[in-house]
Each structure stands twice: as C-alpha cells, then as structure tokens.
Design a protein around this motif. Structure first.
Motif, PDB file in Angstrom:
ATOM      1  N   GLN A   1       0.846  -1.181   0.000  1.00 21.35           N
ATOM      2  CA  GLN A   1       0.000   0.000   0.000  1.00 21.35           C
ATOM      3  C   GLN A   1       0.892   1.245   0.000  1.00 21.35           C
ATOM      4  O   GLN A   1       1.841   1.323   0.768  1.00 21.35           O
ATOM      5  N   VAL A   2       0.543   2.192  -0.856  1.00 21.29           N
ATOM      6  CA  VAL A   2       1.307   3.429  -0.955  1.00 21.29           C
ATOM      7  C   VAL A   2       0.337   4.600  -0.967  1.00 21.29           C
ATOM      8  O   VAL A   2      -0.654   4.585  -1.698  1.00 21.29           O
ATOM      9  N   GLN A   3       0.607   5.580  -0.149  1.00 26.39           N
ATOM     10  CA  GLN A   3      -0.143   6.829  -0.206  1.00 26.39           C
ATOM     11  C   GLN A   3       0.743   7.902  -0.820  1.00 26.39           C
ATOM     12  O   GLN A   3       1.933   7.999  -0.494  1.00 26.39           O
ATOM     13  N   LEU A   4       0.155   8.678  -1.719  1.00 29.13           N
ATOM     14  CA  LEU A   4       0.909   9.700  -2.446  1.00 29.13           C
ATOM     15  C   LEU A   4       0.276  11.068  -2.206  1.00 29.13           C
ATOM     16  O   LEU A   4      -0.948  11.209  -2.308  1.00 29.13           O
ATOM     17  N   VAL A   5       1.123  12.051  -1.943  1.00 31.10           N
ATOM     18  CA  VAL A   5       0.643  13.411  -1.718  1.00 31.10           C
ATOM     19  C   VAL A   5       1.477  14.373  -2.547  1.00 31.10           C
ATOM     20  O   VAL A   5       2.702  14.467  -2.348  1.00 31.10           O
ATOM     21  N   GLU A   6       0.806  15.070  -3.471  1.00 31.21           N
ATOM     22  CA  GLU A   6       1.499  16.032  -4.325  1.00 31.21           C
ATOM     23  C   GLU A   6       1.488  17.421  -3.693  1.00 31.21           C
ATOM     24  O   GLU A   6       0.596  17.756  -2.915  1.00 31.21           O
ATOM     25  N   SER A   7       2.461  18.208  -4.088  1.00 30.97           N
ATOM     26  CA  SER A   7       2.523  19.614  -3.678  1.00 30.97           C
ATOM     27  C   SER A   7       3.297  20.389  -4.731  1.00 30.97           C
ATOM     28  O   SER A   7       3.977  19.794  -5.579  1.00 30.97           O
ATOM     29  N   GLY A   8       3.184  21.716  -4.668  1.00 32.48           N
ATOM     30  CA  GLY A   8       3.993  22.556  -5.533  1.00 32.48           C
ATOM     31  C   GLY A   8       3.276  23.179  -6.704  1.00 32.48           C
ATOM     32  O   GLY A   8       3.877  23.944  -7.459  1.00 32.48           O
ATOM     33  N   GLY A   9       1.997  22.869  -6.874  1.00 30.44           N
ATOM     34  CA  GLY A   9       1.272  23.478  -7.971  1.00 30.44           C
ATOM     35  C   GLY A   9       1.033  24.961  -7.732  1.00 30.44           C
ATOM     36  O   GLY A   9       1.321  25.486  -6.657  1.00 30.44           O
ATOM     37  N   GLY A  10       0.516  25.627  -8.752  1.00 30.09           N
ATOM     38  CA  GLY A  10       0.232  27.052  -8.596  1.00 30.09           C
ATOM     39  C   GLY A  10      -0.003  27.720  -9.928  1.00 30.09           C
ATOM     40  O   GLY A  10      -0.194  27.059 -10.951  1.00 30.09           O
ATOM     41  N   LEU A  11       0.021  29.039  -9.884  1.00 30.09           N
ATOM     42  CA  LEU A  11      -0.197  29.870 -11.069  1.00 30.09           C
ATOM     43  C   LEU A  11       1.131  30.477 -11.491  1.00 30.09           C
ATOM     44  O   LEU A  11       1.862  31.038 -10.651  1.00 30.09           O
ATOM     45  N   VAL A  33       7.717   1.943  -9.839  1.00 27.38           N
ATOM     46  CA  VAL A  33       7.894   2.916 -10.909  1.00 27.38           C
ATOM     47  C   VAL A  33       6.996   4.097 -10.570  1.00 27.38           C
ATOM     48  O   VAL A  33       5.829   3.907 -10.215  1.00 27.38           O
ATOM     49  N   MET A  34       7.523   5.293 -10.667  1.00 29.85           N
ATOM     50  CA  MET A  34       6.753   6.495 -10.345  1.00 29.85           C
ATOM     51  C   MET A  34       6.480   7.291 -11.619  1.00 29.85           C
ATOM     52  O   MET A  34       7.355   7.430 -12.474  1.00 29.85           O
ATOM     53  N   GLY A  35       5.279   7.797 -11.705  1.00 31.24           N
ATOM     54  CA  GLY A  35       4.911   8.552 -12.889  1.00 31.24           C
ATOM     55  C   GLY A  35       4.155   9.816 -12.551  1.00 31.24           C
ATOM     56  O   GLY A  35       3.622   9.969 -11.443  1.00 31.24           O
ATOM     57  N   TRP A  36       4.136  10.721 -13.515  1.00 27.33           N
ATOM     58  CA  TRP A  36       3.300  11.918 -13.434  1.00 27.33           C
ATOM     59  C   TRP A  36       2.344  11.900 -14.625  1.00 27.33           C
ATOM     60  O   TRP A  36       2.762  11.617 -15.765  1.00 27.33           O
ATOM     61  N   ASP A  50       7.612   9.095 -16.639  1.00 25.21           N
ATOM     62  CA  ASP A  50       7.825   8.176 -15.530  1.00 25.21           C
ATOM     63  C   ASP A  50       9.310   7.903 -15.334  1.00 25.21           C
ATOM     64  O   ASP A  50      10.144   8.278 -16.149  1.00 25.21           O
ATOM     65  N   ILE A  51       9.588   7.278 -14.183  1.00 21.48           N
ATOM     66  CA  ILE A  51      10.978   7.021 -13.799  1.00 21.48           C
ATOM     67  C   ILE A  51      11.052   5.660 -13.134  1.00 21.48           C
ATOM     68  O   ILE A  51      10.184   5.305 -12.334  1.00 21.48           O
ATOM     69  N   ASN A  52      12.065   4.893 -13.448  1.00 16.93           N
ATOM     70  CA  ASN A  52      12.156   3.539 -12.900  1.00 16.93           C
ATOM     71  C   ASN A  52      12.638   3.582 -11.455  1.00 16.93           C
ATOM     72  O   ASN A  52      12.915   4.638 -10.894  1.00 16.93           O
ATOM     73  N   TRP A  53      12.769   2.404 -10.858  1.00 10.06           N
ATOM     74  CA  TRP A  53      13.028   2.330  -9.429  1.00 10.06           C
ATOM     75  C   TRP A  53      14.345   2.994  -9.021  1.00 10.06           C
ATOM     76  O   TRP A  53      14.450   3.587  -7.950  1.00 10.06           O
ATOM     77  N   SER A  54      15.338   2.934  -9.886  1.00  6.91           N
ATOM     78  CA  SER A  54      16.651   3.480  -9.527  1.00  6.91           C
ATOM     79  C   SER A  54      16.820   4.933  -9.956  1.00  6.91           C
ATOM     80  O   SER A  54      17.767   5.599  -9.536  1.00  6.91           O
ATOM     81  N   GLY A  55      15.908   5.403 -10.799  1.00 13.93           N
ATOM     82  CA  GLY A  55      16.070   6.747 -11.339  1.00 13.93           C
ATOM     83  C   GLY A  55      16.919   6.789 -12.587  1.00 13.93           C
ATOM     84  O   GLY A  55      17.139   7.841 -13.165  1.00 13.93           O
ATOM     85  N   GLY A  56      17.388   5.623 -13.027  1.00 19.84           N
ATOM     86  CA  GLY A  56      18.281   5.595 -14.166  1.00 19.84           C
ATOM     87  C   GLY A  56      17.600   5.611 -15.511  1.00 19.84           C
ATOM     88  O   GLY A  56      18.233   5.885 -16.537  1.00 19.84           O
ATOM     89  N   THR A  57      16.313   5.327 -15.517  1.00 18.98           N
ATOM     90  CA  THR A  57      15.574   5.294 -16.778  1.00 18.98           C
ATOM     91  C   THR A  57      14.332   6.162 -16.659  1.00 18.98           C
ATOM     92  O   THR A  57      13.559   6.011 -15.709  1.00 18.98           O
ATOM     93  N   ALA A  98       1.930   5.554  -8.851  1.00 21.57           N
ATOM     94  CA  ALA A  98       2.929   4.524  -8.589  1.00 21.57           C
ATOM     95  C   ALA A  98       2.437   3.165  -9.057  1.00 21.57           C
ATOM     96  O   ALA A  98       1.243   2.856  -8.958  1.00 21.57           O
ATOM     97  N   LYS A  99       3.354   2.383  -9.573  1.00 19.33           N
ATOM     98  CA  LYS A  99       3.037   0.995  -9.925  1.00 19.33           C
ATOM     99  C   LYS A  99       4.246   0.134  -9.577  1.00 19.33           C
ATOM    100  O   LYS A  99       5.387   0.574  -9.656  1.00 19.33           O
ATOM    101  N   LEU A 100       3.949  -1.082  -9.199  1.00 23.26           N
ATOM    102  CA  LEU A 100       5.029  -2.020  -8.920  1.00 23.26           C
ATOM    103  C   LEU A 100       5.818  -2.274 -10.204  1.00 23.26           C
ATOM    104  O   LEU A 100       5.261  -2.272 -11.307  1.00 23.26           O
ATOM    105  N   VAL A 101       7.086  -2.508 -10.055  1.00 20.26           N
ATOM    106  CA  VAL A 101       7.969  -2.720 -11.202  1.00 20.26           C
ATOM    107  C   VAL A 101       7.456  -3.836 -12.097  1.00 20.26           C
ATOM    108  O   VAL A 101       7.577  -3.793 -13.314  1.00 20.26           O
ATOM    109  N   SER A 102       6.830  -4.844 -11.515  1.00 21.14           N
ATOM    110  CA  SER A 102       6.406  -6.017 -12.258  1.00 21.14           C
ATOM    111  C   SER A 102       5.031  -5.873 -12.917  1.00 21.14           C
ATOM    112  O   SER A 102       4.565  -6.808 -13.548  1.00 21.14           O
ATOM    113  N   THR A 103       4.402  -4.722 -12.775  1.00 17.94           N
ATOM    114  CA  THR A 103       3.045  -4.558 -13.302  1.00 17.94           C
ATOM    115  C   THR A 103       2.999  -3.465 -14.368  1.00 17.94           C
ATOM    116  O   THR A 103       3.936  -2.684 -14.521  1.00 17.94           O
TER     117      THR A 103
END
Length: 119
Positions: A1-11, A33-36, A50-57, A98-103
């Motif tokens: 289970q993962v909870q995600l909270v965004e911040s930083g938006g604006g005009l 894997v994390m995505g926007w 998106d970005i893979n688990w290590s940040g390398g891709t 967010a999604k698990l690397v295997s999905t």
C-alpha cells in the motif's frame, strides 16, 4: 500500500517554472515505478513522464520533452517534477502515480495538484 501526496502546484506565467513534489508513504518506495500524469479541463488524463526504481531510466511524453525533468530520492520517498518553459497548454491537474515494477497498471494515485499557466 502506498499513499501519495502532491505539492507545488500554482499559477505561473508562460515561460516560467514550477517544481512539483510527490511524497510517498511506505517502506518499499524503491519497488515502484513512479509517474506523473495530467488532466486538463474537458480532456482525458494523459501520461507525462515516468521514472524507474533506480532513477536511471525515464520516459517523457513528446509534449514535455526538453522542458520537464523527473527525479526521485528513494531515501526520502519523494519524486519531483521540474517544469521549465511552461506553456498555457500545460495547464492541468497533475497527478503522481505509482506501480510495482512487475506490473503495467498504475495502481496508486495522489489527489492531484493544480498547475495553471497564464499567457
């Protein structure tokens, strides 16, 4: 289970910059894997980057390539989106996901943060 909270938006004016952040809970952040994504009024949600688990891709939508940069810090359970040279067409609600690397499906989503770019 993962909870995600965004911040930083604006005009911001066209040509300006914003930095979005996404804070994730849980002890296995590096397993995801994390995505926007973003959704503009009257349009369907679309993939941004998106970005893979290590940040390398990373993988960017053509519309943001060269202007947006994604990064992650697994020690701090955060993923950031630096947005430069913003355009009015970037106006949308931005979601961290967010999604698990295997999905293939993003299972966890944040509540979204509004980004508005004025011309």
């Amino acid at each position: 289970q993962v909870q995600l909270v965004e911040s930083g938006g604006g005009l911001v004016q066209a040509g300006g910059s914003l930095r979005l952040s996404c804070a994730a809970s849980g002890r296995t952040f590096s397993s995801y894997v994390m995505g926007w994504f973003r959704q503009a009024p009257g349009k369907e949600r679309e993939f941004v980057v998106d970005i893979n688990w290590s940040g390398g891709t990373t993988y960017y939508a053509d519309s943001v390539k060269g202007r947006f940069t994604i990064s992650r810090d697994n020690a701090k359970n955060t993923v950031n989106l630096q947005m430069n040279n913003l355009k009015p067409e970037d106006t949308a609600v931005y979601y961290c996901a967010a999604k698990l690397v295997s999905t293939k499906v993003y299972r966890y989503w944040g509540q979204g943060t509004q980004v508005t770019v004025s011309s």
